[in-house]
Structures are given as structure tokens and as C-alpha cells.
Design a protein around this motif. Structure first.
Motif, PDB file in Angstrom:
ATOM      1  N   ARG A  20      -5.614  -7.181   2.260  1.00  0.00           N
ATOM      2  CA  ARG A  20      -5.314  -5.852   1.829  1.00  0.00           C
ATOM      3  C   ARG A  20      -4.206  -6.034   1.090  1.00  0.00           C
ATOM      4  O   ARG A  20      -3.858  -5.171   0.286  1.00  0.00           O
ATOM      5  N   ASN A  21      -3.031  -6.927   1.654  1.00  0.00           N
ATOM      6  CA  ASN A  21      -1.791  -6.710   0.964  1.00  0.00           C
ATOM      7  C   ASN A  21      -1.492  -8.102   0.791  1.00  0.00           C
ATOM      8  O   ASN A  21      -0.458  -8.636   1.509  1.00  0.00           O
ATOM      9  N   PRO A  22      -1.923  -8.815  -0.330  1.00  0.00           N
ATOM     10  CA  PRO A  22      -1.361 -10.320  -0.465  1.00  0.00           C
ATOM     11  C   PRO A  22       0.115 -10.764  -0.748  1.00  0.00           C
ATOM     12  O   PRO A  22       0.561 -11.569  -0.103  1.00  0.00           O
ATOM     13  N   GLN A  23       0.763  -9.843  -1.175  1.00  0.00           N
ATOM     14  CA  GLN A  23       1.852  -9.882  -1.701  1.00  0.00           C
ATOM     15  C   GLN A  23       2.887  -9.964  -0.345  1.00  0.00           C
ATOM     16  O   GLN A  23       4.164 -10.076  -0.224  1.00  0.00           O
ATOM     17  N   SER A  24       2.364  -9.435   0.826  1.00  0.00           N
ATOM     18  CA  SER A  24       3.075  -9.215   2.053  1.00  0.00           C
ATOM     19  C   SER A  24       3.264 -10.547   2.872  1.00  0.00           C
ATOM     20  O   SER A  24       4.130 -10.455   3.867  1.00  0.00           O
ATOM     21  N   TYR A  63       8.037  -1.691   4.745  1.00  0.00           N
ATOM     22  CA  TYR A  63       8.342  -0.263   4.972  1.00  0.00           C
ATOM     23  C   TYR A  63       7.237   0.267   5.695  1.00  0.00           C
ATOM     24  O   TYR A  63       7.205   1.199   6.709  1.00  0.00           O
ATOM     25  N   ASP A  64       5.791  -0.099   5.524  1.00  0.00           N
ATOM     26  CA  ASP A  64       4.733   0.493   6.290  1.00  0.00           C
ATOM     27  C   ASP A  64       3.950  -0.722   7.199  1.00  0.00           C
ATOM     28  O   ASP A  64       2.664  -0.684   6.711  1.00  0.00           O
ATOM     29  N   THR A  89      -0.502  -1.266   9.440  1.00  0.00           N
ATOM     30  CA  THR A  89       0.466   0.201   9.078  1.00  0.00           C
ATOM     31  C   THR A  89       0.551   0.620  10.466  1.00  0.00           C
ATOM     32  O   THR A  89       0.124   0.474  11.409  1.00  0.00           O
ATOM     33  N   HIS A  90       1.826   1.491  10.393  1.00  0.00           N
ATOM     34  CA  HIS A  90       2.096   2.538  11.309  1.00  0.00           C
ATOM     35  C   HIS A  90       1.285   3.151  11.917  1.00  0.00           C
ATOM     36  O   HIS A  90       0.732   3.143  13.169  1.00  0.00           O
TER      37      HIS A  90
END
Length: 94
Positions: A20-24, A63-64, A89-90
Motif C-alpha cells: 500500500r505504501n511502497p515509498q515507505s 508519521y502514521d 498504521t496507528h
């Protein structure tokens, strides 16, 4: 330096989160190496959890994004290891 132990639940959650968040991914990998060096480093914001997750700890990896883990003794080596339990995520991990 503590060794990281990845639970199957963590591996599954990691793949799902990175999809979902490849940049992370590179940021998370950097946080994991920092955890291995010093899990209580101030930038990680390591803290104890309460309620249903009592006895576990969490740290921030952006951040999350949170990593839930425990610090346990390896039965064979008697050294402390960091058992990674969940990432997300949180709202996902708490």
C-alpha cells in the motif's frame, strides 16, 4: 546489539503495508536497523503499551506507521532479542 526476530504475522503485515505504501519500505528498513542498534533511541519514540497489548512495546517509523514488538530472552543464547509482532498504521495495530 539485539537480534531482530520477525514473526509470521509481522512478515505478512509488512508485505501488506509496503504494498500500500511502497515509498515507505526504505524508511522502515532504516528504522529496523536503528532498532537493532538501540531500541530505546529517542527518535524511535519507544513506549510500553497497555490494555489488550499490555507487556508489549511500540515505536514510530514515520508519521502514521507503528511497529509493535516485545523484548524477550532467547532460550538458547540467553541474549535479549526483539520479536517483531505487527506493523501498520496507528489504527491497524492498536
Amino acid at each position: 546489539m539485539r537480534q531482530l526476530v520477525l514473526s509470521t504475522g509481522f512478515k505478512r503485515a509488512f508485505r501488506k503495508f509496503v504494498k500500500r505504501n511502497p515509498q515507505s519500505q526504505s524508511q522502515i528498513e532504516g528504522i529496523l536497523s536503528q532498532m537493532q542498534a538501540d531500541v530505546f533511541a529517542p527518535p524511535l519514540g519507544t513506549h510500553k503499551l497497555s490494555g489488550n497489548l499490555s507487556g508489549l512495546r511500540a515505536c514510530s517509523c514515520g508519521y502514521d506507521c507503528r511497529i509493535v514488538f516485545s523484548i524477550e530472552k532467547d532460550k538458547e543464547t540467553e541474549r535479549e532479542v526483539i520479536v517483531l509482532i505487527d506493523i501498520g498504521t496507528h489504527d491497524e495495530v492498536y
